[in-house]
Design a protein around this motif. Structure first.
Motif, PDB file in Angstrom:
ATOM      1  N   TYR A 110       0.836  -1.207   0.000  1.00 24.58           N
ATOM      2  CA  TYR A 110       0.000   0.000   0.000  1.00 24.58           C
ATOM      3  C   TYR A 110       0.872   1.259   0.000  1.00 24.58           C
ATOM      4  O   TYR A 110       0.606   2.214  -0.755  1.00 24.58           O
ATOM      5  CB  TYR A 110      -0.897  -0.021   1.235  1.00 24.58           C
ATOM      6  N   TYR A 113       2.436   1.871  -3.379  1.00 25.15           N
ATOM      7  CA  TYR A 113       1.410   2.301  -4.337  1.00 25.15           C
ATOM      8  C   TYR A 113       1.078   3.781  -4.155  1.00 25.15           C
ATOM      9  O   TYR A 113       1.056   4.551  -5.133  1.00 25.15           O
ATOM     10  CB  TYR A 113       0.163   1.443  -4.158  1.00 25.15           C
ATOM     11  N   ILE A 114       0.817   4.202  -2.928  1.00 22.93           N
ATOM     12  CA  ILE A 114       0.450   5.597  -2.682  1.00 22.93           C
ATOM     13  C   ILE A 114       1.614   6.532  -3.011  1.00 22.93           C
ATOM     14  O   ILE A 114       1.434   7.569  -3.664  1.00 22.93           O
ATOM     15  CB  ILE A 114       0.006   5.802  -1.225  1.00 22.93           C
ATOM     16  N   HIS A 118      -0.075   8.072  -6.112  1.00 18.94           N
ATOM     17  CA  HIS A 118      -1.052   9.035  -5.594  1.00 18.94           C
ATOM     18  C   HIS A 118      -0.428   9.999  -4.595  1.00 18.94           C
ATOM     19  O   HIS A 118      -1.058  10.352  -3.581  1.00 18.94           O
ATOM     20  CB  HIS A 118      -2.229   8.286  -4.949  1.00 18.94           C
ATOM     21  N   TYR A 170     -11.634  -0.364  -3.073  1.00 23.34           N
ATOM     22  CA  TYR A 170     -10.334   0.213  -3.402  1.00 23.34           C
ATOM     23  C   TYR A 170      -9.395  -0.908  -3.810  1.00 23.34           C
ATOM     24  O   TYR A 170      -9.494  -2.029  -3.278  1.00 23.34           O
ATOM     25  CB  TYR A 170      -9.753   0.956  -2.195  1.00 23.34           C
ATOM     26  N   PHE A 172      -5.157  -1.545  -4.484  1.00 23.64           N
ATOM     27  CA  PHE A 172      -3.782  -1.059  -4.530  1.00 23.64           C
ATOM     28  C   PHE A 172      -2.890  -2.197  -5.000  1.00 23.64           C
ATOM     29  O   PHE A 172      -3.166  -3.370  -4.756  1.00 23.64           O
ATOM     30  CB  PHE A 172      -3.322  -0.492  -3.190  1.00 23.64           C
ATOM     31  N   TYR A 173      -1.820  -1.836  -5.720  1.00 23.07           N
ATOM     32  CA  TYR A 173      -1.045  -2.867  -6.399  1.00 23.07           C
ATOM     33  C   TYR A 173       0.396  -2.412  -6.589  1.00 23.07           C
ATOM     34  O   TYR A 173       0.746  -1.241  -6.330  1.00 23.07           O
ATOM     35  CB  TYR A 173      -1.685  -3.221  -7.742  1.00 23.07           C
TER      36      TYR A 173
END
Length: 234
Positions: A110, A113-114, A118, A170, A172-173
């Protein structure tokens, strides 16, 4: 079935829109004191609500209706050529479905990914407390659909299992595997799992034509969108 007329809903003050630059938004949300059951979540999903943590909400903006609830009627869905290629590209992944959890492996994925995908969003910077508030609650209908490559966790699709469908909360990857299109593959898996469970719909949240990050939802056809409180097929 819950009598929705007996529930209390609240409206937030205007705040910066998370999806469209320069726009102000207001949000209608269910009283947080209400216990969220799978049945209630399903009822409100059919009315265009989404779940984030322990909140069920939907946009209620005065001058904008860009956020359109969308769902896939799974029995009618047929993958296009691009989606077929994505499916073939990921046939080597192993899938398991289990309870929502937070451990070092899940949080590391996670966090990557963020940080990489993001860093300009509301979930940056990632933290364990933010992960728990967003994705972990004592909700028995929430599952983690986990995808592994040779034992390594590469994707997690957080999914609510409801009486009237699955809700893709949601995903995430692993950001270092862009060629696999893991987010899109997770949606194909959730559609297939709906069929296996005999559920009619996969709820995708909001389709926002002007928001590039949300445009992928328009790839799944036929798509049903909620217009003036009626689901319309496009």
């Amino acid at each position: 079935m819950t009598d929705l007329s007996q529930l209390r809903f609240f409206v937030t003050p205007e705040h910066d829109c998370s999806y469209l630059d320069g726009q102000q938004a207001t949000t209608l949300f269910l009283d947080p004191a209400v216990n969220i059951s799978a049945e209630l979540n399903g009822q409100l999903s059919a009315l265009g609500f989404r779940r984030s943590g322990n909140h069920l909400y939907r946009p209620q903006c005065r001058q904008c209706n860009a956020c359109i609830p969308a769902r896939v009627p799974v029995d009618l869905y047929r993958p296009g050529r691009t989606q077929q290629r994505i499916r073939r590209r990921n046939t080597d992944l192993q899938l398991s479905i289990g309870a929502a959890r937070l451990d070092d492996e899940v949080f590391a994925l996670y966090e990557r990914y963020i940080l990489q995908r993001h860093a300009d969003g509301d979930m940056y910077p990632p933290s364990r407390s933010q992960f728990e508030d967003f994705l972990l609650h004592d909700l028995p209908f929430t599952r983690f659909h986990e995808f592994r490559l040779d034992g390594r966790l590469v994707a997690v699709a957080v999914t609510d299992h409801l009486p009237n469908g699955l809700s893709a909360v949601y995903t995430f990857y692993e950001p270092e595997l862009p060629q696999r299109s893991l987010g899109r593959f997770a949606i194909q898996h959730q559609i297939a799992h709906c069929r296996e469970l005999g559920l009619p719909h996969l709820y995708l949240g909001y389709w926002i034509r002007e928001c590039q990050k949300m445009s992928y939802k328009g790839e799944y056809r036929p798509l049903e969108v909620l217009i003036h409180q009626k689901w319309v097929r496009i």
